[in-house]
Design a protein around this motif. Structure first.
Motif, short mmCIF file in Angstrom:
data_model
loop_
_atom_site.label_atom_id
_atom_site.label_comp_id
_atom_site.label_asym_id
_atom_site.label_seq_id
_atom_site.Cartn_x
_atom_site.Cartn_y
_atom_site.Cartn_z
N VAL A 284 -5.07 -1.60 -3.91
CA VAL A 284 -4.94 -3.05 -3.94
C VAL A 284 -4.17 -3.47 -2.69
O VAL A 284 -3.09 -2.94 -2.42
CB VAL A 284 -4.17 -3.51 -5.20
N ILE A 285 -4.72 -4.42 -1.95
CA ILE A 285 -4.05 -4.95 -0.77
C ILE A 285 -3.09 -6.06 -1.20
O ILE A 285 -3.47 -6.95 -1.96
CB ILE A 285 -5.07 -5.51 0.24
N ILE A 286 -1.87 -5.99 -0.71
CA ILE A 286 -0.90 -7.06 -0.94
C ILE A 286 -0.54 -7.62 0.42
O ILE A 286 -0.11 -6.88 1.32
CB ILE A 286 0.35 -6.55 -1.69
N THR A 287 -0.72 -8.94 0.58
CA THR A 287 -0.57 -9.54 1.89
C THR A 287 -0.02 -10.96 1.84
O THR A 287 -0.09 -11.61 0.80
CB THR A 287 -1.93 -9.54 2.63
N ARG A 288 0.50 -11.39 2.98
CA ARG A 288 0.86 -12.80 3.19
C ARG A 288 -0.05 -13.41 4.26
O ARG A 288 0.15 -14.53 4.69
CB ARG A 288 2.32 -12.92 3.64
N ASP A 289 -1.04 -12.66 4.67
CA ASP A 289 -1.98 -13.07 5.72
C ASP A 289 -3.26 -13.59 5.05
O ASP A 289 -4.02 -12.82 4.48
CB ASP A 289 -2.26 -11.86 6.61
N LYS B 58 -13.94 -10.85 0.57
CA LYS B 58 -15.34 -10.91 1.02
C LYS B 58 -15.99 -9.53 0.95
O LYS B 58 -17.17 -9.40 0.66
CB LYS B 58 -15.40 -11.46 2.44
N LYS B 59 -15.18 -8.48 1.21
CA LYS B 59 -15.68 -7.10 1.14
C LYS B 59 -15.67 -6.55 -0.29
O LYS B 59 -15.99 -5.39 -0.51
CB LYS B 59 -14.85 -6.19 2.04
N GLY B 60 -15.21 -7.37 -1.25
CA GLY B 60 -15.16 -6.92 -2.64
C GLY B 60 -13.95 -6.07 -2.97
O GLY B 60 -13.92 -5.39 -3.99
N ASP C 54 -5.42 -4.99 10.78
CA ASP C 54 -6.04 -5.41 9.52
C ASP C 54 -7.25 -4.57 9.16
O ASP C 54 -7.44 -4.22 7.99
CB ASP C 54 -6.45 -6.88 9.59
N TRP C 55 -8.09 -4.20 10.13
CA TRP C 55 -9.29 -3.43 9.82
C TRP C 55 -8.94 -2.08 9.22
O TRP C 55 -9.66 -1.57 8.36
CB TRP C 55 -10.19 -3.28 11.06
N ARG C 56 -7.79 -1.50 9.62
CA ARG C 56 -7.35 -0.22 9.06
C ARG C 56 -6.89 -0.40 7.61
O ARG C 56 -7.18 0.45 6.76
CB ARG C 56 -6.19 0.38 9.88
N ILE C 57 -6.19 -1.50 7.34
CA ILE C 57 -5.78 -1.78 5.96
C ILE C 57 -7.02 -1.90 5.07
O ILE C 57 -7.08 -1.30 3.99
CB ILE C 57 -4.93 -3.07 5.88
N LEU C 58 -8.02 -2.64 5.54
CA LEU C 58 -9.26 -2.80 4.78
C LEU C 58 -9.95 -1.47 4.57
O LEU C 58 -10.45 -1.17 3.46
CB LEU C 58 -10.19 -3.79 5.49
N ASP C 59 -10.00 -0.64 5.61
CA ASP C 59 -10.65 0.66 5.53
C ASP C 59 -9.94 1.58 4.53
O ASP C 59 -10.58 2.21 3.68
CB ASP C 59 -10.68 1.30 6.92
N ILE C 60 -8.61 1.65 4.62
CA ILE C 60 -7.84 2.50 3.71
C ILE C 60 -7.98 2.01 2.27
O ILE C 60 -8.19 2.81 1.36
CB ILE C 60 -6.35 2.55 4.14
#
Length: 168
Positions: A47-52, A61-63, A34-40
């Motif tokens: 735009v992050i697309i997730t089911r998590d 939270k990180k904007g 997850d931290w890599r997805i957030l970083d990328i």
């Protein structure tokens, strides 16, 4: 306006393939923390697309822009993404990307794919596209009807969602 770019979590590889077919630059990794997805997403304005739910909350939270998909049906998922991000719900073959690797597709002459596709496909079709990155060859085959049906359903659902004011 620039098209949105996406990064899709490990649970949604099928969504990544659809977004790529629709022409959107979409990253997907079978295994990624997850931290890599957030970083990328942060570095590449994706735009992050997730089911998590946890990943979704951390992204917000990180904007970061993120979509949480609760839907199981692909047409419903695509309609929701379209409602939120304005994606096209039709395939423009000039924009489509490789559903496997996200590479750009280029239309090629029929002769260029001789020997790279089954003989019956070569004989039946005249339009072919090749991925610049992985070399996979594509054509409008029998699966196209199912793609169009899913997109038609997505457009209908989108219309209902929009009329219901689900974005407000």
């Amino acid at each position: 306006m620039n098209d949105p770019r996406f990064i899709v979590d490990t649970m949604l590889g099928n969504v990544a393939r659809w977004l790529r077919m629709l022409g959107y630059d979409t990253l997907y990794f079978r295994r990624i923390q997850d931290w890599r997805i957030l970083d990328i997403a942060s570095k590449e304005n994706r735009v992050i697309i997730t089911r998590d739910r946890g990943l979704y909350r951390r992204a917000r939270k990180k904007g970061l822009e993120a979509l949480f998909l609760e839907q199981d049906d692909m047409a419903e998922r695509l309609a929701y993404i379209s409602l939120r991000e304005g994606i096209r719900l039709y395939i423009d073959l000039e924009l489509s990307r490789c559903p496997i690797c996200n590479g750009e597709l280029v239309k090629v002459s029929r002769e260029l794919v001789r020997g790279k596709v089954p003989r019956r496909v070569y004989e039946k079709h005249s339009d072919f596209w090749v991925c610049k990155r992985c070399g996979k060859v594509y054509w409008i085959g029998s699966h196209w009807r199912g793609i169009e049906e899913t997109l038609e359903k997505a457009r209908s659902i989108y219309k209902i969602m929009k009329e219901a004011g689900l974005l407000e």
